[in-house]
Scaffold this motif. Sequence first.
Motif, PDB file in Angstrom:
ATOM      1  N   TYR A   5       0.128  -9.842  -0.983  1.00  0.00           N
ATOM      2  CA  TYR A   5      -0.365  -9.018  -0.138  1.00  0.00           C
ATOM      3  C   TYR A   5       0.149  -8.472   1.121  1.00  0.00           C
ATOM      4  CZ  TYR A   5      -1.490 -12.592   3.631  1.00  0.00           C
ATOM      5  OH  TYR A   5      -1.277 -13.633   4.391  1.00  0.00           O
ATOM      6  N   ILE A   6       1.105  -9.232   1.528  1.00  0.00           N
ATOM      7  CA  ILE A   6       1.841  -8.710   2.740  1.00  0.00           C
ATOM      8  C   ILE A   6       2.916  -7.624   2.112  1.00  0.00           C
ATOM      9  CG2 ILE A   6       3.564  -9.157   4.510  1.00  0.00           C
ATOM     10  CD1 ILE A   6       2.267 -11.880   4.898  1.00  0.00           C
ATOM     11  N   ARG A   7       3.395  -7.926   1.067  1.00  0.00           N
ATOM     12  CA  ARG A   7       4.342  -7.051   0.401  1.00  0.00           C
ATOM     13  C   ARG A   7       3.550  -5.898   0.000  1.00  0.00           C
ATOM     14  NH1 ARG A   7       8.962  -9.545  -0.536  1.00  0.00           N
ATOM     15  NH2 ARG A   7       9.780  -8.101  -2.442  1.00  0.00           N
ATOM     16  N   VAL A   8       2.415  -5.690  -0.258  1.00  0.00           N
ATOM     17  CA  VAL A   8       1.840  -4.524  -0.882  1.00  0.00           C
ATOM     18  C   VAL A   8       1.418  -3.709   0.395  1.00  0.00           C
ATOM     19  CG1 VAL A   8      -0.757  -3.683  -1.495  1.00  0.00           C
ATOM     20  CG2 VAL A   8       0.636  -5.669  -2.787  1.00  0.00           C
ATOM     21  N   GLU A   9       1.193  -4.412   1.374  1.00  0.00           N
ATOM     22  CA  GLU A   9       0.742  -3.705   2.800  1.00  0.00           C
ATOM     23  C   GLU A   9       2.099  -2.916   3.262  1.00  0.00           C
ATOM     24  OE1 GLU A   9      -2.069  -2.996   5.398  1.00  0.00           O
ATOM     25  OE2 GLU A   9      -2.345  -2.755   3.132  1.00  0.00           O
ATOM     26  N   LYS A  10       3.068  -3.746   3.269  1.00  0.00           N
ATOM     27  CA  LYS A  10       4.491  -2.943   3.840  1.00  0.00           C
ATOM     28  C   LYS A  10       4.637  -1.799   2.903  1.00  0.00           C
ATOM     29  CE  LYS A  10       6.764  -6.808   5.919  1.00  0.00           C
ATOM     30  NZ  LYS A  10       7.745  -7.711   5.806  1.00  0.00           N
ATOM     31  N   VAL A  11       4.436  -1.665   1.625  1.00  0.00           N
ATOM     32  CA  VAL A  11       4.613  -0.686   0.738  1.00  0.00           C
ATOM     33  C   VAL A  11       3.808   0.317   0.974  1.00  0.00           C
ATOM     34  CG1 VAL A  11       5.000   0.260  -1.522  1.00  0.00           C
ATOM     35  CG2 VAL A  11       5.870  -2.044  -1.015  1.00  0.00           C
ATOM     36  N   ARG A  12       2.586  -0.032   1.080  1.00  0.00           N
ATOM     37  CA  ARG A  12       1.529   0.879   1.342  1.00  0.00           C
ATOM     38  C   ARG A  12       1.822   1.960   2.785  1.00  0.00           C
ATOM     39  NH1 ARG A  12      -2.554   1.738   4.806  1.00  0.00           N
ATOM     40  NH2 ARG A  12      -2.166  -0.228   5.627  1.00  0.00           N
ATOM     41  N   ARG A  15       4.772   4.165   2.457  1.00  0.00           N
ATOM     42  CA  ARG A  15       4.529   5.326   1.625  1.00  0.00           C
ATOM     43  C   ARG A  15       3.496   6.314   2.587  1.00  0.00           C
ATOM     44  NH1 ARG A  15       8.011   5.976  -2.309  1.00  0.00           N
ATOM     45  NH2 ARG A  15       6.479   6.531  -3.749  1.00  0.00           N
ATOM     46  N   GLY A  16       2.906   5.843   3.493  1.00  0.00           N
ATOM     47  CA  GLY A  16       1.780   6.662   4.253  1.00  0.00           C
ATOM     48  C   GLY A  16       0.734   6.875   3.519  1.00  0.00           C
ATOM     49  N   VAL A  17       0.047   5.882   2.783  1.00  0.00           N
ATOM     50  CA  VAL A  17      -1.153   5.955   2.033  1.00  0.00           C
ATOM     51  C   VAL A  17      -2.228   4.853   2.824  1.00  0.00           C
ATOM     52  CG1 VAL A  17      -2.371   5.322  -0.218  1.00  0.00           C
ATOM     53  CG2 VAL A  17       0.155   6.013  -0.154  1.00  0.00           C
ATOM     54  N   THR A  18      -3.578   5.578   2.770  1.00  0.00           N
ATOM     55  CA  THR A  18      -4.380   4.829   3.827  1.00  0.00           C
ATOM     56  C   THR A  18      -5.221   4.012   2.628  1.00  0.00           C
ATOM     57  OG1 THR A  18      -6.388   6.474   2.876  1.00  0.00           O
ATOM     58  CG2 THR A  18      -4.890   6.851   4.952  1.00  0.00           C
ATOM     59  N   LYS A  19      -5.624   2.961   3.562  1.00  0.00           N
ATOM     60  CA  LYS A  19      -6.471   1.842   2.768  1.00  0.00           C
ATOM     61  C   LYS A  19      -7.450   2.353   1.824  1.00  0.00           C
ATOM     62  CE  LYS A  19      -5.421  -2.038   6.147  1.00  0.00           C
ATOM     63  NZ  LYS A  19      -5.999  -2.930   7.111  1.00  0.00           N
ATOM     64  N   THR A  20      -8.118   3.411   2.456  1.00  0.00           N
ATOM     65  CA  THR A  20      -9.314   3.942   1.690  1.00  0.00           C
ATOM     66  C   THR A  20      -8.747   4.762   0.321  1.00  0.00           C
ATOM     67  OG1 THR A  20     -10.632   4.442   3.854  1.00  0.00           O
ATOM     68  CG2 THR A  20     -11.080   5.862   1.960  1.00  0.00           C
ATOM     69  N   HIS A  21      -7.670   5.595   0.529  1.00  0.00           N
ATOM     70  CA  HIS A  21      -7.143   6.139  -0.645  1.00  0.00           C
ATOM     71  C   HIS A  21      -6.617   5.084  -1.722  1.00  0.00           C
ATOM     72  CE1 HIS A  21      -5.106   9.027  -3.086  1.00  0.00           C
ATOM     73  NE2 HIS A  21      -4.142   8.351  -3.123  1.00  0.00           N
ATOM     74  N   LEU A  22      -6.144   4.039  -1.231  1.00  0.00           N
ATOM     75  CA  LEU A  22      -5.625   3.127  -2.037  1.00  0.00           C
ATOM     76  C   LEU A  22      -6.726   2.371  -2.852  1.00  0.00           C
ATOM     77  CD1 LEU A  22      -3.102   1.741  -3.501  1.00  0.00           C
ATOM     78  CD2 LEU A  22      -3.028   0.237  -1.336  1.00  0.00           C
ATOM     79  N   ASP A  35     -10.135  -7.097   2.323  1.00  0.00           N
ATOM     80  CA  ASP A  35      -9.927  -8.457   1.965  1.00  0.00           C
ATOM     81  C   ASP A  35      -8.703  -8.828   1.418  1.00  0.00           C
ATOM     82  OD1 ASP A  35     -12.441  -8.997   3.031  1.00  0.00           O
ATOM     83  OD2 ASP A  35     -13.236  -9.383   1.078  1.00  0.00           O
ATOM     84  N   VAL A  36      -8.193  -7.830   0.695  1.00  0.00           N
ATOM     85  CA  VAL A  36      -6.796  -7.941  -0.272  1.00  0.00           C
ATOM     86  C   VAL A  36      -5.774  -8.171   1.055  1.00  0.00           C
ATOM     87  CG1 VAL A  36      -5.129  -6.785  -1.545  1.00  0.00           C
ATOM     88  CG2 VAL A  36      -7.352  -7.115  -2.450  1.00  0.00           C
ATOM     89  N   SER A  37      -5.804  -7.006   1.964  1.00  0.00           N
ATOM     90  CA  SER A  37      -4.647  -6.776   3.028  1.00  0.00           C
ATOM     91  C   SER A  37      -4.682  -8.073   3.796  1.00  0.00           C
ATOM     92  CB  SER A  37      -4.963  -5.575   3.652  1.00  0.00           C
ATOM     93  OG  SER A  37      -6.282  -5.617   4.288  1.00  0.00           O
ATOM     94  N   LYS A  38      -5.780  -8.645   3.936  1.00  0.00           N
ATOM     95  CA  LYS A  38      -5.943 -10.059   4.683  1.00  0.00           C
ATOM     96  C   LYS A  38      -5.572 -11.416   3.908  1.00  0.00           C
ATOM     97  CE  LYS A  38      -9.391  -7.470   7.915  1.00  0.00           C
ATOM     98  NZ  LYS A  38     -10.630  -7.671   7.911  1.00  0.00           N
ATOM     99  N   GLY A  39      -5.334 -11.189   2.719  1.00  0.00           N
ATOM    100  CA  GLY A  39      -5.173 -12.249   1.891  1.00  0.00           C
ATOM    101  C   GLY A  39      -6.419 -13.042   1.637  1.00  0.00           C
ATOM    102  N   LYS A  40      -7.563 -12.657   1.918  1.00  0.00           N
ATOM    103  CA  LYS A  40      -8.623 -13.216   1.455  1.00  0.00           C
ATOM    104  C   LYS A  40      -8.978 -13.392  -0.206  1.00  0.00           C
ATOM    105  CE  LYS A  40     -11.075 -12.351   5.930  1.00  0.00           C
ATOM    106  NZ  LYS A  40     -12.141 -12.012   6.473  1.00  0.00           N
ATOM    107  N   ILE A  41      -8.579 -12.435  -0.912  1.00  0.00           N
ATOM    108  CA  ILE A  41      -8.625 -12.524  -2.138  1.00  0.00           C
ATOM    109  C   ILE A  41      -7.380 -12.516  -2.902  1.00  0.00           C
ATOM    110  CG2 ILE A  41     -11.108 -11.715  -2.247  1.00  0.00           C
ATOM    111  CD1 ILE A  41     -10.288  -9.120  -3.149  1.00  0.00           C
ATOM    112  N   ARG A  42      -7.248 -12.841  -4.239  1.00  0.00           N
ATOM    113  CA  ARG A  42      -6.055 -12.770  -4.899  1.00  0.00           C
ATOM    114  C   ARG A  42      -6.061 -11.591  -5.921  1.00  0.00           C
ATOM    115  NH1 ARG A  42      -3.177 -18.339  -6.291  1.00  0.00           N
ATOM    116  NH2 ARG A  42      -3.955 -19.614  -4.684  1.00  0.00           N
ATOM    117  N   LEU A  43      -4.885 -10.997  -6.049  1.00  0.00           N
ATOM    118  CA  LEU A  43      -4.957  -9.749  -6.808  1.00  0.00           C
ATOM    119  C   LEU A  43      -4.566 -10.183  -8.463  1.00  0.00           C
ATOM    120  CD1 LEU A  43      -2.792  -7.568  -4.503  1.00  0.00           C
ATOM    121  CD2 LEU A  43      -5.129  -7.180  -5.366  1.00  0.00           C
TER     122      LEU A  43
END
Length: 74
Positions: A5-12, A15-22, A35-43
């Motif tokens: 989830y941390i790696r996903v956030e760094k890439v997001r 890349r200049g992509v908003t959480k809403t768009h993603l 919840d994903v970006s905070k590590g509360k749920i697994r992808l």
Amino acid sequence: MEPIYIRVEKVRVSRGVTKTHLARSCNKTVAWYSDVSKGKIRLTVDDLEKIAQALDVDVRIFFNKKLSVTHNFV
């Protein structure tokens, strides 16, 4: 290795992509991605593939030890 989830956030962010768009690109809610970006749920693998597609990166970037959005995969 950092959690996915941390790696996903760094890439997001890089890349200049908003959480809403993603979230919308993955047919999910903004609350889900929050919840994903905070590590509360697994992808799931499917979710990771959708996220990678929305970020226009190869899904393997989330698993490489050295994070680089400019890395070319063969």
